[in-house]
Design an enzyme around this catalytic site. Structure first.
Site, short mmCIF file in Angstrom:
data_model
loop_
_atom_site.label_atom_id
_atom_site.label_comp_id
_atom_site.label_asym_id
_atom_site.label_seq_id
_atom_site.Cartn_x
_atom_site.Cartn_y
_atom_site.Cartn_z
N GLY A 243 0.76 -1.24 0.00
CA GLY A 243 0.00 0.00 0.00
C GLY A 243 0.79 1.29 0.00
O GLY A 243 0.23 2.36 -0.29
N PRO A 280 4.90 -5.20 -0.30
CA PRO A 280 4.95 -4.03 -1.18
C PRO A 280 4.95 -4.46 -2.65
O PRO A 280 5.59 -5.45 -3.01
CB PRO A 280 6.29 -3.39 -0.82
CG PRO A 280 7.14 -4.52 -0.37
CD PRO A 280 6.22 -5.50 0.30
N GLY A 281 4.21 -3.76 -3.46
CA GLY A 281 4.21 -4.01 -4.89
C GLY A 281 4.71 -2.77 -5.60
O GLY A 281 5.82 -2.69 -6.13
N ARG A 282 3.88 -1.73 -5.54
CA ARG A 282 4.18 -0.47 -6.23
C ARG A 282 5.50 0.14 -5.75
O ARG A 282 6.26 0.68 -6.55
CB ARG A 282 3.03 0.51 -5.97
CG ARG A 282 3.00 1.70 -6.88
CD ARG A 282 1.96 2.71 -6.40
NE ARG A 282 0.67 2.13 -6.13
CZ ARG A 282 -0.33 2.09 -6.99
NH1 ARG A 282 -0.20 2.60 -8.19
NH2 ARG A 282 -1.49 1.56 -6.66
N TYR A 322 -8.32 4.91 -13.37
CA TYR A 322 -8.29 5.62 -12.08
C TYR A 322 -8.06 7.13 -12.23
O TYR A 322 -7.84 7.81 -11.23
CB TYR A 322 -7.15 5.09 -11.19
CG TYR A 322 -6.98 3.60 -11.16
CD1 TYR A 322 -7.93 2.78 -10.54
CD2 TYR A 322 -5.86 3.01 -11.74
CE1 TYR A 322 -7.75 1.40 -10.51
CE2 TYR A 322 -5.69 1.63 -11.70
CZ TYR A 322 -6.64 0.84 -11.09
OH TYR A 322 -6.46 -0.51 -11.06
N CYS A 349 -10.43 3.15 -29.98
CA CYS A 349 -11.65 3.91 -30.32
C CYS A 349 -12.51 4.22 -29.10
O CYS A 349 -13.63 3.73 -28.97
CB CYS A 349 -12.44 3.13 -31.35
SG CYS A 349 -11.43 2.81 -32.79
N1 LLP Z 1 -1.25 -7.13 -0.80
C1 LLP Z 1 -2.52 -7.27 -1.22
C2 LLP Z 1 -3.37 -8.22 -0.54
C3 LLP Z 1 -3.00 -6.49 -2.28
O1 LLP Z 1 -4.26 -6.64 -2.68
C4 LLP Z 1 -2.13 -5.56 -2.92
C5 LLP Z 1 -2.61 -4.73 -4.03
C6 LLP Z 1 -0.81 -5.47 -2.47
C7 LLP Z 1 -0.40 -6.26 -1.40
C8 LLP Z 1 0.20 -4.53 -3.09
O2 LLP Z 1 -0.16 -3.21 -2.91
P1 LLP Z 1 0.85 -2.03 -3.31
O3 LLP Z 1 2.03 -2.09 -2.38
O4 LLP Z 1 1.26 -2.24 -4.71
O5 LLP Z 1 0.04 -0.80 -3.13
N2 LLP Z 1 -4.20 -1.63 -10.08
C9 LLP Z 1 -4.11 -0.59 -9.10
C10 LLP Z 1 -3.56 -1.10 -7.78
C11 LLP Z 1 -4.34 -2.26 -7.22
C12 LLP Z 1 -3.75 -2.81 -5.95
C13 LLP Z 1 -4.35 -4.12 -5.62
N3 LLP Z 1 -3.81 -4.76 -4.46
C14 LLP Z 1 -3.30 0.58 -9.65
O6 LLP Z 1 -2.88 0.53 -10.80
O7 LLP Z 1 -3.10 1.57 -8.95
#
Ligand code: LLP
Length: 424
Positions: A243, A280-282, A322, A349
């Site tokens: 997040g 963490p992902g993003r 978004y 389109c």
């Molecule tokens: N853990 C869980 C259970 C999650 O559902 C998510 C993201 C993460 C970790 C990783 O979150 P981050 O650190 O990346 O914020 N498609 C959207 C983002 C969707 C996130 C979904 N869950 C975008 O492009 O902003």
């Protein structure tokens, strides 16, 4: 420090000019920097080094096998949400005992696959989101003669996340178990065969640009952990989810750095006898990639100036879905110092196929390259073949070398997947 820099009036990724990649791999193309991924992971992990922890990179942000292999070699674990992501993580060499399985709708087959991983020793933990899912997991594990390690995902009812579509921690969201029901559900885990409590899990949203919601959620969950321990449960892990936001542009709220997030979490968890799991992902992938595209046409003279790119919403859907802001810069800075205002759009389109509205940038010419920034997370993974546009390739750069890590399929490849029954 960044891996995408201006040198000799050109935009480079590490030691390679983006123009070279465009020439050799074609456009549109995703370009990632291995050094950026490495730096982001190291920065995150050093921010939380004061506490026992696991960094389970959220595979959904960017799930390319080469990226996962790179992160695996750096010691990362994985947060997966499907059998497919599990397979990717395992193939990339991520240790099963460092994999957590999240998601609201795990199938029995996915549970089986996760319990069988590593010749049957299984994964680190299932983050379970509902009682019916818990019962299904208990049945699957019992039938296999195994014990599934379980953390219940608790919904702490806090508002967080950069956009309502990616906010997950409010009571009305589909995610997790209501915090007020948590003690009761944990009691049920104890009574079910084949499952064993290991900890507590939360994930409150994505692109969160303040520490406050994390702090609020942590305070609630730490209270709950006290109560659960009082009830006799062994709570060893606290999965804080992902997040943490990244910096997309200067005019927005700048999210806290991993160091500030880490300091806050460390302070709250120190001495609590908990292993922290982070997903963490993003924060790892976001600023490690760009979408490189070419200006196909420039349409001027009407109400707006349109920069029509060869990339479209099917390649990067974040602006359309978004209203997300991505910085867009010319690859060749020399081209012109005169400024223009453009609507930057793709060839699909739909009016929603717009990357930016009324964006001021140097005057562009047909054939010029642009780099759409911060596209390393939730870019390629959310792409589609809408308008029968083949998925675009991904390229990974490491210092002076680069490689295509996902090929561009041909139209023939796409059509071959389809069948026309004889009765049509
Ligand atoms: N853990 C869980 C259970 C999650 O559902 C998510 C993201 C993460 C970790 C990783 O979150 P981050 O650190 O990346 O914020 N498609 C959207 C983002 C969707 C996130 C979904 N869950 C975008 O492009 O902003």
């Amino acid at each position: 420090m960044t891996s995408f820099n201006q040198k000799q009036e050109q935009l480079w990724v590490d030691d390679i000019p983006l123009a070279t990649i465009a020439q050799n791999a074609g456009t549109p193309v995703y370009v990632y920097s291995a050094s950026a991924f490495t730096r982001n992971l190291k920065e995150f992990s050093s921010a939380v080094q004061g506490i026992d922890h696991l960094i389970a990179y959220s595979v959904k942000a960017n799930s390319n096998l080469a990226i996962l292999t790179l992160l695996a070699k750096l010691g990362a674990g994985a947060d997966v949400v499907s059998g497919g992501e599990l397979e990717r993580a395992l193939q990339a060499g991520i240790a099963p005992h460092n994999i957590v399985f999240s998601g609201v709708g795990k199938s029995k087959e996915e549970m089986q696959a996760a319990l069988s991983a590593n010749h049957g020793t299984g994964i680190c933990q299932f983050n379970v989101e509902s009682e019916p899912e818990l019962i299904a997991l208990s049945e699957v594990a019992t039938a296999m003669g195994k014990i599934a390690p379980v953390a219940l995902r608790i919904n702490p009812d806090v508002t967080a996340g950069g956009h309502e579509k990616i906010s997950t921690g409010k009571a009305e969201n589909k995610f997790g178990i209501d915090i007020n029901l948590a003690r009761e559900v944990y009691r049920n885990v104890r009574d079910l065969p084949g499952v064993e409590v290991t900890g507590v899990d939360m994930h409150i949203g994505s692109q969160i640009n303040s520490l406050t919601p994390f702090e609020m959620a942590m305070d609630k969950i730490l209270e709950l952990i006290k109560a659960l321990r009082f009830d006799g449960h062994q709570i060893n892990t606290y999965d804080l989810g992902g997040g943490l936001g990244i910096h997309y542009h200067d005019d927005s709220d700048i999210p806290p750095l991993p160091s500030a997030y880490g300091a806050m979490v460390t302070k709250k968890l120190k001495g609590k006898g908990l292993k922290a799991i982070f997903e963490p992902g993003r924060a790892i992938a976001g600023n490690a990639g760009v979408l490189l595209a070419k200006v196909k046409y420039i349409k001027s003279g009407g109400a707006r100036n349109f920069l029509i790119l060869d990339a479209a919403m099917n390649d990067l859907i974040r602006p359309a879905l978004y209203g997300a802001h991505h910085e867009i810069n010319p690859v060749n800075a020399k081209s012109n110092h005169e400024k223009m205002t453009y609507d930057i759009v793709g060839p699909v389109c739909e009016t929603g196929d717009t990357f930016a509205v009324m964006r001021e940038m140097p005057k562009m010419q047909q054939g010029d390259l642009v780099a759409i920034s911060s596209a390393g997370a939730y870019g390629a993974v959310q792409s589609s073949e809408y308008n029968t546009r083949p998925l675009i390739p991904e390229v990974l750069v490491s210092a002076k070398q680069y490689a295509v890590i996902r090929k561009r399929p041909t139209i023939k490849d796409i059509l071959e997947r389809e069948d026309v029954p004889s009765w049509v």
